[in-house]
Scaffold this active site. Structure first.
Site, PDB file in Angstrom:
ATOM      1  N   GLU A   1       0.794  -1.077   0.071  1.00  0.00           N
ATOM      2  CA  GLU A   1       0.117  -0.132  -0.021  1.00  0.00           C
ATOM      3  C   GLU A   1       0.880   1.092   0.147  1.00  0.00           C
ATOM      4  O   GLU A   1       0.832   2.321  -1.016  1.00  0.00           O
ATOM      5  CB  GLU A   1      -1.049  -0.117   1.191  1.00  0.00           C
TER       6      GLU A   1
ATOM      7  N   ASP B   1       1.144   4.105  -3.203  1.00  0.00           N
ATOM      8  CA  ASP B   1       0.763   5.378  -2.870  1.00  0.00           C
ATOM      9  C   ASP B   1       2.057   6.240  -3.239  1.00  0.00           C
ATOM     10  O   ASP B   1       1.766   7.457  -3.931  1.00  0.00           O
ATOM     11  CB  ASP B   1       0.443   5.490  -1.524  1.00  0.00           C
TER      12      ASP B   1
ATOM     13  N   SER C   1      -7.129   2.121  -4.058  1.00  0.00           N
ATOM     14  CA  SER C   1      -5.814   2.738  -3.552  1.00  0.00           C
ATOM     15  C   SER C   1      -5.020   3.302  -4.442  1.00  0.00           C
ATOM     16  O   SER C   1      -4.395   4.153  -4.178  1.00  0.00           O
ATOM     17  CB  SER C   1      -5.225   1.442  -2.960  1.00  0.00           C
TER      18      SER C   1
END
EC number: 3.4.14.10
Length: 596
Positions: free
Chosen positions: A285, A289, A499
């Site tokens: 994650e 990002d 995401s």
């Protein structure tokens, strides 16, 4: 007769003492109460009496509605206050409760012998730290250890709490008490592990694998003349022990963003948040990002905000007793709102969320107001919409087990920009897991009335009773959400989820800000009123595909047959207004005047 008279006097005195004692004990009123233990949690033993808990108390805001109206006005092109963002002290003063209210609440805390050194007052918020035993006396409740079935996370919580009648009307909430939910990453499982194709092969086939170059081509992203500007910091949120690894970032930039090899990011720790570089835990994650936010934004000053607050909060035998909160949103938001104006990020991208129903309404209202406060100070708040389509289980957790589509928070907050997901490129289509729908906590804001009403008219009576047609509609926009190449722990992976969509859109907003600042204009700040005022100019309308959801267990059986929101002409609750066309948006953004 004298002894009898003396005895009567003693009895009268005792009765008087009892009456006075009863009068001295204040009556209590319930602030929040759950009917039963939330689904997915198991109640265990009573919490350790000595366990320290840091509480956040929110006082009711008399001017909350007025403030939120002001934020929308200053974010609406054509309004006389457009672009007139507020300073930190102005926001505090606007929302500060009357002095007598603060005095009453603080006096109650002092009367309960809360350590003065642990009490911190910030406007309508007060934090304090006490052991479980003292919290139980103060709040007339019992705290227990509750364990989450799927994650094994353990939290100290209660099902109800009360405060004295004379302060009850002033208190909006005290947490952590009845809030059980925790943010989850909006990330689909990696599609495969191992080494993917070369950069040249990837760039030639963007329909199967997404890289920064694919997104630049798809959304028309080109470099501008803008130089790095401290007013245009691009922030990325990190929760749940996700660590942004520098080695992986550098390798990614070298392989997939060759013109960005001089770009890096700084790390800010909130509530003892970590950014371990040698951890063996997956960091997909965080990698996703930072790698996409900073490879797509042009020379942005990047900051990764890593926030602590993940359980377990009940220490094992022999371990030190730590102060537990498990409220990462509040910790992050209060940290940011305390920053001087010049240190705030201009854009903040967050790829976490949870079912709205798992969040007490008082908590979601208080948190959403904090997002509005950041918007008032010129920060664009970007959230992924979620990966559960119309809802994961589609069963309410209020004890009735009613069938209902389930919105996602914080994407449902009217003061964040929620980003849904797409796939394919010729044409782009709505992806089935893209969360969207209509809030059960927040009414539809005026800025999206026309757009959302158009969708509801197309929908007609379909899904009546399964959603709130008067609720805030989300997402607001969309971007690609699958087959993203990332590097984590030196391994090249493909991952997906909204995401991925959030940092992509955040990077585009950062570019729009850069262009505005270069032209002597102010940052965009809270985006939604401007976005909806464009009538989809600057967006590709996604009209193919749709979401799904309401699956029973791990099967493909749906609790609600064919449960879906369809992508349609105009705004829809899968892809919002559509996917960005940067070349058009930058022209529109630099034509909206709000001079310093």
């Amino acid at each position: 007769m004298a002894p009898f008279t003396f005895l009567v006097g003693i009895l009268s005195l005792c009765i008087c003492c009892i009456v006075l004692g009863a009068a001295a004990e204040p009556s209590y009123a319930v602030v929040e109460q759950l009917r039963n233990v939330p689904d997915g949690w198991i109640k265990h033993d009573a919490a350790p009496a000595s366990e320290l808990i840091r509480f956040r108390l929110a006082m009711n805001q008399e001017r909350a509605a007025e403030f939120e109206r002001r934020v929308i006005d200053m974010s609406t092109p054509g309004h006389s206050s457009y672009g007139q963002h507020m300073k930190r002290d102005d926001v505090r003063e606007f929302l500060r409760p009357p002095e007598e209210v603060s005095d009453k609440v603080l006096s109650w805390l002092r009367s309960e012998n809360v350590p003065a050194g642990s009490i911190e007052s910030h406007g309508n918020w007060v934090t304090f730290t006490v052991p479980v035993s003292q919290a139980e006396r103060m709040l007339r409740t019992r705290f227990y250890a509750f364990q989450h079935v799927e994650t094994s996370t353990t939290q100290v919580r209660t099902l109800a709490y009360s405060v004295p009648h004379d302060v009850h009307r002033y208190i909006q909430m005290i947490q952590p008490t009845t809030r059980f939910g925790q943010p989850a990453r909006h990330e689909r499982q990696p599609l495969f592990h191992g080494t993917v194709a070369t950069k040249e092969e990837l760039a030639a086939n963007c329909s199967t694998t997404i890289t920064p170059n694919c997104l630049r081509e798809l959304y028309g992203i080109y470099d501008t003349r803008a130089e790095p500007d401290p007013r245009n910091r691009l922030g990325v949120s990190g929760f749940l022990d996700q660590y942004a690894r520098y080695d992986d970032f550098e390798n990614f930039m070298r392989l997939y963003a060759t013109s960005r090899t001089d770009v890096n990011f700084t790390v800010v720790s909130i509530n003892d948040g970590l950014n371990l570089q040698d951890s063996s835990l997956s960091s997909t994650e965080a990698s996703l990002d930072v790698q996409y936010a900073y490879s797509l934004a042009y020379k942005a000053l990047g900051t990764y905000y890593t926030t602590g607050g993940r359980g377990p909060v009940v220490p094992e035998e022999g371990q030190d007793t730590n102060v537990s909160t498990n409220e990462p949103y509040l910790d992050q938001l209060h940290y940011l709102l305390d920053l001087p104006d010049e240190e705030l990020p201009a854009v903040l991208s967050t790829s976490y969320g949870e079912d709205e129903q798992s969040v007490p309404e008082s908590y979601s209202n208080a948190t959403c107001n904090l997002f509005a406060q950041l918007g008032a100070r010129g920060v664009s708040i970007i959230f992924s919409s979620g990966d559960s389509g119309v809802g994961s289980t589609c069963i309410t957790n209020d004890g009735t087990k009613t069938t209902r589509f389930l919105p996602v928070f914080p994407a449902s907050c009217p003061f964040v920009t929620a980003v849904g997901g797409t796939h394919d490129i010729q044409p782009e289509k709505a992806i089935s897991f893209s969360s969207g729908g209509f809030s059960d906590h927040f009414p539809r804001p005026s800025y999206q009335d026309s757009s959302v009403q158009g969708y509801l008219e197309q929908l007609g009576s379909r899904w009546n009773g399964l959603y709130n047609p008067s609720g805030r509609g989300f997402p607001d926009v969309a971007a690609q959400a699958t087959n993203f190449v990332v590097i984590d722990h030196g391994q090249t992976l493909r991952v997906g989820g909204t995401s991925a969509s959030a940092p992509v859109f955040a990077a585009i907003v950062s570019r729009l800000n850069a262009a505005r600042l270069e032209d002597g204009l102010l940052k965009l700040g809270f985006l939604n009123p401007w976005l909806y005022s464009l009538n989809q100019t600057g967006f590709t309308d996604i009209i193919d595909g749709g979401s799904s959801g309401c699956y029973v267990g791990t099967s493909n059986e749906q609790l609600v047959p064919n449960a879906s929101w369809n992508a349609t002409p105009g705004w829809d609750p899968v892809t919002g207004l559509g996917t960005p066309i940067y070349n058009t948006l930058v022209k529109l953004a630099t034509s909206v005047s709000s001079t310093p």
